[in-house]
Design an enzyme around this catalytic site. Sequence first.
Site, PDB file in Angstrom:
ATOM      1  N   ASP A  39       0.802  -1.273   0.042  1.00 48.25           N
ATOM      2  CA  ASP A  39      -0.020   0.043   0.149  1.00 48.25           C
ATOM      3  C   ASP A  39       1.102   1.335  -0.040  1.00 48.25           C
ATOM      4  O   ASP A  39       1.923   1.095   0.706  1.00 48.25           O
ATOM      5  CB  ASP A  39      -0.794   0.035   1.143  1.00 48.25           C
ATOM      6  CG  ASP A  39      -2.164   0.985   1.144  1.00 48.25           C
ATOM      7  OD1 ASP A  39      -3.235   0.619   0.823  1.00 48.25           O
ATOM      8  OD2 ASP A  39      -1.746   2.282   1.294  1.00 48.25           O
ATOM      9  N   ILE A  40       0.293   2.336  -0.881  1.00 45.94           N
ATOM     10  CA  ILE A  40       1.303   3.435  -0.937  1.00 45.94           C
ATOM     11  C   ILE A  40       1.437   4.280   0.347  1.00 45.94           C
ATOM     12  O   ILE A  40       2.096   5.209   0.670  1.00 45.94           O
ATOM     13  CB  ILE A  40       0.900   4.380  -2.190  1.00 45.94           C
ATOM     14  CG1 ILE A  40       1.670   5.305  -2.737  1.00 45.94           C
ATOM     15  CG2 ILE A  40      -0.570   5.010  -1.699  1.00 45.94           C
ATOM     16  CD1 ILE A  40       1.397   5.583  -4.044  1.00 45.94           C
ATOM     17  N   ASN A  97     -12.864  -3.472   2.281  1.00 43.94           N
ATOM     18  CA  ASN A  97     -13.947  -2.366   2.229  1.00 43.94           C
ATOM     19  C   ASN A  97     -14.997  -2.615   1.008  1.00 43.94           C
ATOM     20  O   ASN A  97     -14.385  -2.709  -0.042  1.00 43.94           O
ATOM     21  CB  ASN A  97     -13.131  -1.124   2.292  1.00 43.94           C
ATOM     22  CG  ASN A  97     -12.704  -0.809   3.554  1.00 43.94           C
ATOM     23  OD1 ASN A  97     -13.157  -1.061   4.644  1.00 43.94           O
ATOM     24  ND2 ASN A  97     -11.558  -0.129   3.575  1.00 43.94           N
ATOM     25  N   GLU A 105     -12.300   3.008  -1.318  1.00 42.22           N
ATOM     26  CA  GLU A 105     -11.851   4.379  -2.172  1.00 42.22           C
ATOM     27  C   GLU A 105     -11.489   4.035  -3.817  1.00 42.22           C
ATOM     28  O   GLU A 105     -11.555   4.880  -4.650  1.00 42.22           O
ATOM     29  CB  GLU A 105     -10.602   5.126  -1.625  1.00 42.22           C
ATOM     30  CG  GLU A 105     -11.009   5.768  -0.265  1.00 42.22           C
ATOM     31  CD  GLU A 105      -9.697   6.305   0.217  1.00 42.22           C
ATOM     32  OE1 GLU A 105      -8.668   6.122   0.172  1.00 42.22           O
ATOM     33  OE2 GLU A 105      -9.877   7.470   1.065  1.00 42.22           O
ATOM     34  N   VAL A 106     -11.046   2.737  -3.733  1.00 37.72           N
ATOM     35  CA  VAL A 106     -10.596   2.212  -5.174  1.00 37.72           C
ATOM     36  C   VAL A 106     -11.808   1.204  -5.796  1.00 37.72           C
ATOM     37  O   VAL A 106     -11.782   0.322  -5.069  1.00 37.72           O
ATOM     38  CB  VAL A 106      -9.035   1.790  -5.257  1.00 37.72           C
ATOM     39  CG1 VAL A 106      -8.873   1.195  -6.537  1.00 37.72           C
ATOM     40  CG2 VAL A 106      -8.231   2.728  -4.668  1.00 37.72           C
ATOM     41  N   HIS A 110      -9.938  -5.231  -3.417  1.00 39.86           N
ATOM     42  CA  HIS A 110      -8.612  -5.356  -3.024  1.00 39.86           C
ATOM     43  C   HIS A 110      -8.899  -5.760  -1.499  1.00 39.86           C
ATOM     44  O   HIS A 110      -9.964  -5.213  -0.691  1.00 39.86           O
ATOM     45  CB  HIS A 110      -7.966  -4.214  -3.160  1.00 39.86           C
ATOM     46  CG  HIS A 110      -8.668  -2.857  -2.634  1.00 39.86           C
ATOM     47  ND1 HIS A 110      -9.379  -2.210  -3.351  1.00 39.86           N
ATOM     48  CD2 HIS A 110      -8.512  -2.211  -1.306  1.00 39.86           C
ATOM     49  CE1 HIS A 110     -10.047  -1.000  -2.888  1.00 39.86           C
ATOM     50  NE2 HIS A 110      -9.460  -0.934  -1.533  1.00 39.86           N
ATOM     51  N   HIS A 112      -7.014  -5.671   1.879  1.00 45.58           N
ATOM     52  CA  HIS A 112      -5.803  -5.336   2.716  1.00 45.58           C
ATOM     53  C   HIS A 112      -5.197  -6.462   3.667  1.00 45.58           C
ATOM     54  O   HIS A 112      -6.261  -7.204   4.101  1.00 45.58           O
ATOM     55  CB  HIS A 112      -6.176  -4.091   3.626  1.00 45.58           C
ATOM     56  CG  HIS A 112      -6.775  -2.968   2.876  1.00 45.58           C
ATOM     57  ND1 HIS A 112      -6.050  -1.893   2.776  1.00 45.58           N
ATOM     58  CD2 HIS A 112      -7.912  -2.770   2.476  1.00 45.58           C
ATOM     59  CE1 HIS A 112      -6.807  -0.841   2.286  1.00 45.58           C
ATOM     60  NE2 HIS A 112      -8.053  -1.460   1.730  1.00 45.58           N
TER      61      HIS A 112
HETATM   62  P1  AMP Z   1      -9.739   1.394   0.379  1.00 42.02           P
HETATM   63  O1  AMP Z   1     -10.232   2.698   1.062  1.00 42.02           O
HETATM   64  O2  AMP Z   1     -10.118   0.073   1.025  1.00 42.02           O
HETATM   65  O3  AMP Z   1     -10.493   1.572  -1.030  1.00 42.02           O
HETATM   66  O4  AMP Z   1      -8.291   1.311   0.087  1.00 42.02           O
HETATM   67  C1  AMP Z   1      -7.498   1.821  -0.881  1.00 42.02           C
HETATM   68  C2  AMP Z   1      -6.126   1.943  -0.802  1.00 42.02           C
HETATM   69  O5  AMP Z   1      -5.301   1.743  -1.771  1.00 42.02           O
HETATM   70  C3  AMP Z   1      -5.518   2.997   0.562  1.00 42.02           C
HETATM   71  O6  AMP Z   1      -5.043   2.282   1.599  1.00 42.02           O
HETATM   72  C4  AMP Z   1      -4.337   3.519  -0.358  1.00 42.02           C
HETATM   73  O7  AMP Z   1      -3.466   4.028   0.471  1.00 42.02           O
HETATM   74  C5  AMP Z   1      -4.303   2.664  -1.408  1.00 42.02           C
HETATM   75  N1  AMP Z   1      -3.551   3.120  -2.562  1.00 42.02           N
HETATM   76  C6  AMP Z   1      -4.250   4.110  -3.583  1.00 42.02           C
HETATM   77  N2  AMP Z   1      -3.462   4.273  -4.632  1.00 42.02           N
HETATM   78  C7  AMP Z   1      -2.424   3.439  -4.342  1.00 42.02           C
HETATM   79  C8  AMP Z   1      -1.339   3.000  -5.269  1.00 42.02           C
HETATM   80  N3  AMP Z   1      -1.115   3.761  -6.479  1.00 42.02           N
HETATM   81  N4  AMP Z   1      -0.479   2.114  -4.779  1.00 42.02           N
HETATM   82  C9  AMP Z   1      -0.724   1.303  -3.837  1.00 42.02           C
HETATM   83  N5  AMP Z   1      -1.477   1.529  -2.916  1.00 42.02           N
HETATM   84  C10 AMP Z   1      -2.635   2.584  -3.372  1.00 42.02           C
END
Ligand code: AMP
Length: 125
Positions: A39-40, A97, A105-106, A110, A112
């Site tokens: 994770d970034i 999530n 958010e994405v 995914h 975690h």
């Molecule tokens: P969520 O809130 O469960 O959708 O988590 C999205 C996660 O993606 C967050 O923990 C971000 O820090 C992570 N994230 C977003 N962009 C990137 C990226 N380019 N590379 C790695 N992790 C990312």
Amino acid sequence: MAVDATQAYDDQNIFARILRGEIPARKVYEDDWALAFHDINPQAPTHVLVIPKGAYVSWDDFSEHASEAEIAGFVRAVGHVARDAGLVAPGYRLLANTGTDSHQEVPHLHVHVFAGRPLGPMLVR
Ligand code: AMP
């Protein structure tokens, strides 16, 4: 902005772009079904994301529409990543999530993987 888990798949989302190699990621594991990378913005000493290679918005989309092989491959990949990182004995936490209230958010499924210290209670009280 939080994702609506019922939305259609957006192939421009950041994890789709990582899968296509359009943007970099610190990869830790890859097989036919899944990709894992750091994770970034890590929230624990170990914070890895595991994503399926298929185009699924969320856990809901994946669990309803993915094939048996995709589901088995993905679940095994998550286990493999944690095992390979030596996380089984100390312990780890998985989180997926899904949708607005979870603050996803994405819009690409995914999971975690958090580890590396005692993680405390599951939710902030
Ligand atoms: P969520 O809130 O469960 O959708 O988590 C999205 C996660 O993606 C967050 O923990 C971000 O820090 C992570 N994230 C977003 N962009 C990137 C990226 N380019 N590379 C790695 N992790 C990312």
